[in-house]
Design a protein around this motif. Structure first.
Motif, mmCIF file in Angstrom:
data_model
loop_
_atom_site.group_PDB
_atom_site.id
_atom_site.type_symbol
_atom_site.label_atom_id
_atom_site.label_comp_id
_atom_site.label_asym_id
_atom_site.label_seq_id
_atom_site.Cartn_x
_atom_site.Cartn_y
_atom_site.Cartn_z
ATOM 1 N N UNK A 189 0.807 -1.237 0.000
ATOM 2 C CA UNK A 189 0.000 0.000 0.000
ATOM 3 C C UNK A 189 0.829 1.271 0.000
ATOM 4 N N UNK A 190 2.033 1.202 0.574
ATOM 5 C CA UNK A 190 2.885 2.392 0.624
ATOM 6 C C UNK A 190 3.493 2.721 -0.734
ATOM 7 N N UNK A 191 3.711 1.706 -1.565
ATOM 8 C CA UNK A 191 4.370 1.929 -2.856
ATOM 9 C C UNK A 191 3.397 1.803 -4.025
ATOM 10 N N UNK A 192 2.130 1.534 -3.755
ATOM 11 C CA UNK A 192 1.180 1.272 -4.834
ATOM 12 C C UNK A 192 1.037 2.458 -5.778
ATOM 13 N N UNK A 193 0.881 3.659 -5.225
ATOM 14 C CA UNK A 193 0.716 4.832 -6.083
ATOM 15 C C UNK A 193 1.957 5.075 -6.926
ATOM 16 N N UNK A 194 3.143 4.841 -6.342
ATOM 17 C CA UNK A 194 4.384 5.015 -7.100
ATOM 18 C C UNK A 194 4.511 3.969 -8.191
ATOM 19 N N UNK A 195 4.047 2.742 -7.926
ATOM 20 C CA UNK A 195 4.086 1.698 -8.941
ATOM 21 C C UNK A 195 3.206 2.065 -10.128
ATOM 22 N N UNK A 196 2.013 2.568 -9.835
ATOM 23 C CA UNK A 196 1.099 2.963 -10.911
ATOM 24 C C UNK A 196 1.694 4.119 -11.717
ATOM 25 N N UNK A 197 2.215 5.122 -11.022
ATOM 26 C CA UNK A 197 2.803 6.273 -11.710
ATOM 27 C C UNK A 197 4.014 5.861 -12.541
ATOM 28 N N UNK A 198 4.881 5.017 -11.959
ATOM 29 C CA UNK A 198 6.055 4.561 -12.696
ATOM 30 C C UNK A 198 5.685 3.715 -13.902
ATOM 31 N N UNK A 199 4.686 2.846 -13.754
ATOM 32 C CA UNK A 199 4.255 2.000 -14.869
ATOM 33 C C UNK A 199 3.655 2.837 -15.993
ATOM 34 N N UNK A 200 2.824 3.811 -15.657
ATOM 35 C CA UNK A 200 2.229 4.662 -16.681
ATOM 36 C C UNK A 200 3.284 5.501 -17.390
ATOM 37 N N UNK A 201 4.253 5.997 -16.630
ATOM 38 C CA UNK A 201 5.336 6.767 -17.235
ATOM 39 C C UNK A 201 6.165 5.881 -18.167
ATOM 40 N N UNK A 202 6.478 4.665 -17.714
ATOM 41 C CA UNK A 202 7.256 3.744 -18.539
ATOM 42 C C UNK A 202 6.502 3.377 -19.814
ATOM 43 N N UNK A 203 5.196 3.147 -19.706
ATOM 44 C CA UNK A 203 4.392 2.806 -20.877
ATOM 45 C C UNK A 203 4.395 3.944 -21.889
ATOM 46 N N UNK A 204 4.201 5.169 -21.401
ATOM 47 C CA UNK A 204 4.183 6.322 -22.306
ATOM 48 C C UNK A 204 5.533 6.505 -22.994
ATOM 49 N N UNK A 205 6.622 6.327 -22.255
ATOM 50 C CA UNK A 205 7.958 6.477 -22.836
ATOM 51 C C UNK A 205 8.221 5.409 -23.887
ATOM 52 N N UNK A 206 7.807 4.178 -23.608
ATOM 53 C CA UNK A 206 8.013 3.093 -24.565
ATOM 54 C C UNK A 206 7.183 3.307 -25.820
ATOM 55 N N UNK A 207 5.934 3.677 -25.640
ATOM 56 C CA UNK A 207 5.048 3.857 -26.789
ATOM 57 C C UNK A 207 5.513 5.003 -27.682
ATOM 58 N N UNK A 208 6.161 5.988 -27.093
ATOM 59 C CA UNK A 208 6.565 7.190 -27.819
ATOM 60 C C UNK A 208 7.983 7.101 -28.380
#
Length: 261
Positions: A189-208
């Motif tokens: 629960x402490x790292x969940x928001x960071x995991x979501x933010x990091x995953x979305x950032x990584x996805x956007x960087x890869x797609x672009x």
């Protein structure tokens, strides 16, 4: 009103004006792309406004090459994001929780992909694959994307858990929780928001990504950014490219909003 208050108000207005101009400068090209997706050019190129139409949005993915490139980008982004999120999160947890010899070097190597030019990363990976005799293709693109995505995920997760109280895990174990239950109920629960933010950032960087992809892609493998770049100045392709870019922009608004939340 005192002279200090007047100077303070003038300063605030100046800063706000500069910030507004900077935001307008950043978003103006995006606005132009969206507007010209509704253009009806009479020539072969979509560089001059000549009339409003919805025809470009009727079938934006009618071309098979465009659809194929889109699915390639989505598959690469999903696979590389999953791997980078797992590996980057584990690295962030290890660096934040434990003190070990060589952690400074790990931190240095973790920052290098963030600061190195993409052309350097792409050419280095291409040289590595050539020296090892690895065939360029789908797999090499995924490996290359995971390489730079890990750093973004690790930095994001580590920033979130920097002030985490690790004694909470010890308290949970003292109360009878096992390692898995402790991770599920305390650490995750402490790292969940960071995991979501990091995953979305990584996805956007890869797609672009296009520079690193161009160095590591093999024949027959073309991502959506590559397709857009290769067809940008070809006749009769402008409106379709603008419509696809605008559609992807709208589709990415929801993940960005979730990351901000």
């Amino acid at each position: 009103m005192t002279a200090f208050s007047r100077r303070q108000r003038v300063g605030q207005r100046t800063i706000n004006s500069i910030a507004g101009l900077a935001i307008a400068y950043i978003f103006l090209p995006i606005l132009v792309i969206v507007i010209f997706s509704f253009n009806a050019p009479k020539g072969k190129f979509n560089i001059k406004w000549q009339g409003f139409t919805l025809h470009n949005w009727a079938h934006p993915f009618v071309e098979s090459e465009l659809t194929s490139a889109l699915w390639v980008s989505l598959r690469i982004a999903l696979i590389s994001t999953f791997c980078a999120t797992v590996l980057g999160s584990l690295i962030a947890l290890a660096l934040s929780r434990y003190k070990f010899k060589g952690s400074g070097g790990v931190n240095l190597f973790l920052v290098l992909p963030l600061t190195s030019p993409e052309i350097v990363l792409g050419s280095s990976l291409a040289t590595l694959f050539l020296n090892r005799g690895v065939a360029f293709g789908y797999v090499t693109i995924v490996i290359a994307h995971i390489m730079f995505q890990i750093s973004f995920v690790a930095v994001t997760v580590r920033a979130r858990i920097r002030g985490f109280d690790w004694t909470l895990e010890q308290a949970a174990m003292d109360l009878g929780a096992g390692p898995f239950q402790t991770f599920r109920d305390v650490t995750f629960p402490a790292v969940r928001s960071a995991l979501v933010a990091g995953a979305l950032l990584a996805f956007a960087l890869s797609f672009d990504e296009i520079v690193v992809t161009s160095f590591t892609a093999g024949p027959g493998v073309e991502t959506l950014p590559q397709w857009i770049f290769n067809n940008l100045f070809r006749p009769n392709q402008g409106p379709i490219i603008n419509a696809v870019a605008a559609a992807l922009l709208i589709a990415f608004i929801a993940p960005v909003y979730l990351a901000m939340r």
